[in-house]
Design a protein around this motif. Structure first.
Motif, PDB file in Angstrom:
ATOM      1  N   MET A  91      -1.634 -14.269   1.265  1.00  0.00           N
ATOM      2  CA  MET A  91      -1.641 -14.774   2.612  1.00  0.00           C
ATOM      3  C   MET A  91      -3.020 -14.592   3.252  1.00  0.00           C
ATOM      4  SD  MET A  91       1.344 -16.083   3.091  1.00  0.00           S
ATOM      5  CE  MET A  91       1.181 -16.447   4.787  1.00  0.00           C
ATOM      6  N   ARG A  92      -3.674 -13.511   2.911  1.00  0.00           N
ATOM      7  CA  ARG A  92      -4.978 -13.234   3.529  1.00  0.00           C
ATOM      8  C   ARG A  92      -5.970 -14.357   3.267  1.00  0.00           C
ATOM      9  NH1 ARG A  92      -9.602 -11.076   1.666  1.00  0.00           N
ATOM     10  NH2 ARG A  92      -8.653 -10.402  -0.258  1.00  0.00           N
ATOM     11  N   CYS A 124       1.580 -18.263   8.802  1.00  0.00           N
ATOM     12  CA  CYS A 124       2.013 -17.113   7.998  1.00  0.00           C
ATOM     13  C   CYS A 124       3.513 -17.116   7.751  1.00  0.00           C
ATOM     14  CB  CYS A 124       1.585 -15.812   8.673  1.00  0.00           C
ATOM     15  SG  CYS A 124      -0.194 -15.507   8.578  1.00  0.00           S
ATOM     16  N   VAL A 125       4.303 -17.373   8.776  1.00  0.00           N
ATOM     17  CA  VAL A 125       5.757 -17.355   8.601  1.00  0.00           C
ATOM     18  C   VAL A 125       6.189 -18.434   7.615  1.00  0.00           C
ATOM     19  CG1 VAL A 125       7.973 -17.715   9.756  1.00  0.00           C
ATOM     20  CG2 VAL A 125       6.226 -16.311  10.853  1.00  0.00           C
ATOM     21  N   LYS A 139       7.794 -19.875   2.013  1.00  0.00           N
ATOM     22  CA  LYS A 139       7.617 -20.730   0.830  1.00  0.00           C
ATOM     23  C   LYS A 139       7.347 -19.881  -0.407  1.00  0.00           C
ATOM     24  CE  LYS A 139       5.903 -24.864   3.162  1.00  0.00           C
ATOM     25  NZ  LYS A 139       4.763 -25.765   3.338  1.00  0.00           N
ATOM     26  N   LYS A 140       6.487 -18.876  -0.270  1.00  0.00           N
ATOM     27  CA  LYS A 140       6.147 -18.021  -1.411  1.00  0.00           C
ATOM     28  C   LYS A 140       7.359 -17.215  -1.887  1.00  0.00           C
ATOM     29  CE  LYS A 140       1.251 -17.541  -0.291  1.00  0.00           C
ATOM     30  NZ  LYS A 140       0.709 -18.259  -1.412  1.00  0.00           N
ATOM     31  N   GLN A 180      14.879 -25.950   0.156  1.00  0.00           N
ATOM     32  CA  GLN A 180      13.698 -26.563   0.751  1.00  0.00           C
ATOM     33  C   GLN A 180      13.294 -25.780   1.994  1.00  0.00           C
ATOM     34  OE1 GLN A 180      11.767 -29.125  -0.327  1.00  0.00           O
ATOM     35  NE2 GLN A 180      12.998 -28.935  -2.176  1.00  0.00           N
ATOM     36  N   PRO A 181      12.186 -25.046   1.918  1.00  0.00           N
ATOM     37  CA  PRO A 181      11.750 -24.306   3.105  1.00  0.00           C
ATOM     38  C   PRO A 181      11.254 -25.274   4.176  1.00  0.00           C
ATOM     39  CG  PRO A 181      10.125 -24.120   1.369  1.00  0.00           C
ATOM     40  CD  PRO A 181      11.291 -24.854   0.792  1.00  0.00           C
ATOM     41  N   PRO A 182      11.366 -24.903   5.432  1.00  0.00           N
ATOM     42  CA  PRO A 182      10.886 -25.784   6.497  1.00  0.00           C
ATOM     43  C   PRO A 182       9.367 -25.941   6.428  1.00  0.00           C
ATOM     44  CG  PRO A 182      11.586 -23.670   7.387  1.00  0.00           C
ATOM     45  CD  PRO A 182      11.932 -23.670   5.942  1.00  0.00           C
TER      46      PRO A 182
END
Length: 101
Positions: free
Chosen positions: A1-2, A56-57, A62-63, A74-76
């Motif tokens: 994420m960084r 980030c959220v 997704k990760k 299916q992530p938003p």
């Protein structure tokens, strides 16, 4: 994420720098450096705080979904409202929480 946050900040004209410190002491569940690394973002536009939270959220979800190999979920693409997000996460937990793969 960084790395993604750093890329996002740079694309918005901000400067980033990794700094050492103990600001996460007692908060992070592990003392390992990768978990407590501090990223300083300078000269970001006023709208950046909301943008980085959304980024980030959504990308963390997704990760996690990818790491759990939930191809059918299916992530938003955009950050949901808090109650919608809670419902989405609870739905996944209910459907897959006790499943063995």
């Amino acid at each position: 994420m960084r790395h993604g946050v750093r890329e996002l900040a740079l694309s918005r004209g901000a400067a980033t720098k990794t700094i050492k410190g103990s600001d996460c002491a007692g908060i992070a569940p592990t003392p390992d450096m990768w978990y407590t690394e501090i990223l300083l973002i300078e000269n970001a536009p006023d709208s950046f705080a909301e943008e980085v939270i959304n980024y980030c959220v959504v990308n963390l979800m997704k990760k996690i979904i990818k790491a759990c190999m939930l191809q059918e979920v299916q992530p938003p693409e955009e950050l949901l409202e808090p109650l919608e997000l809670q419902g989405f996460i609870e739905g996944i937990s209910s459907a897959y929480g006790n499943a063995t793969r």
